[in-house]
Design a protein around this motif. Structure first.
Motif: not given
Length: 211
Positions: A119-145
């Motif tokens: 998503l960062r490589e192919q659709a960053s121009h479509l995403l709203q604040d991809p950096q903040a969303t990515g960090e939040k998603q990383k935290n959720i993913t880490r907790q799930m794993l």
């Protein structure tokens, strides 16, 4: 021999119950993994044609479960209003304040990293604040794993513990049965020795009986 049989039957029953519990735990983890999803928010200016192309590209990936769900701004606000029964005046005033989004379900939570990278490589121009969303998603993913891994480790350790307990219990039960048989048949053993039976044959006879 009867007490030994009872002990072994109880051990087998406990081991079977543990296997069933392990299977149910594995199935639950699988269901949790399948319900895990990534939500990415889109810019208000994002072109719908590009969004559709992105959805098609995501659904063609081997690590994504179809369908990838698009939620428009209007649908997002309707869902929010349905769940929280908001004031209609508030709806009218802020009806376009909630961004549209994509909900992506990975086949395995561990695939999230690769999907986010795409998503960062192919659709960053479509995403709203991809950096903040990515960090939040990383935290959720880490907790799930961490939850999945800790649960898997716990169930495996429990299974191994009871397997060892079952093996030790079986050995003790068999040896106890042999000891009881030998203690109760000393006269019979003496007679077998008198008629020329070898020590190995005598021991093998009572060992098989104990087992």
């Amino acid at each position: 021999a009867v007490p030994a049989i009872v002990v072994i039957a109880m051990a087998l029953s406990m081991f079977h119950s543990l296997l069933v519990m392990h299977e149910k735990a594995s199935q639950t983890l699988k269901e949790v993994s399948q319900k895990f999803s990534i939500t990415v928010y889109l810019k208000q200016s994002a072109d719908r044609f590009e969004i559709n192309n992105l959805i098609s590209a995501l659904e063609e990936r081997m690590d994504v479960i179809k369908p990838v769900i698009f939620t428009s701004q209007e649908e997002a606000w309707q869902n929010l209003n349905k769940n929280f029964s908001l004031d209609p005046t508030l709806l009218k005033k802020y009806s376009f304040s909630i961004p549209s989004s994509l909900t992506i379900t990975p086949k395995n939570p561990r695939d999230t990293v690769h999907i986010e990278s795409y998503l960062r490589e192919q659709a960053s121009h479509l995403l709203q604040d991809p950096q903040a969303t990515g960090e939040k998603q990383k935290n959720i993913t880490r907790q799930m794993l961490e939850f999945i891994e800790n649960t898997e480790i716990g169930t495996r350790r429990t299974l191994v513990f009871f397997a060892l307990l079952f093996i030790i219990g079986g050995i003790l039960a068999a040896s106890s049965a042999v000891h009881l048989a030998l203690a109760s048949r000393r006269t019979e053993i003496k007679i077998m020795k008198l008629v020329g039976a070898a020590h190995g044959n005598i021991a093998a006879h009572y060992m098989m009986e104990g087992i």
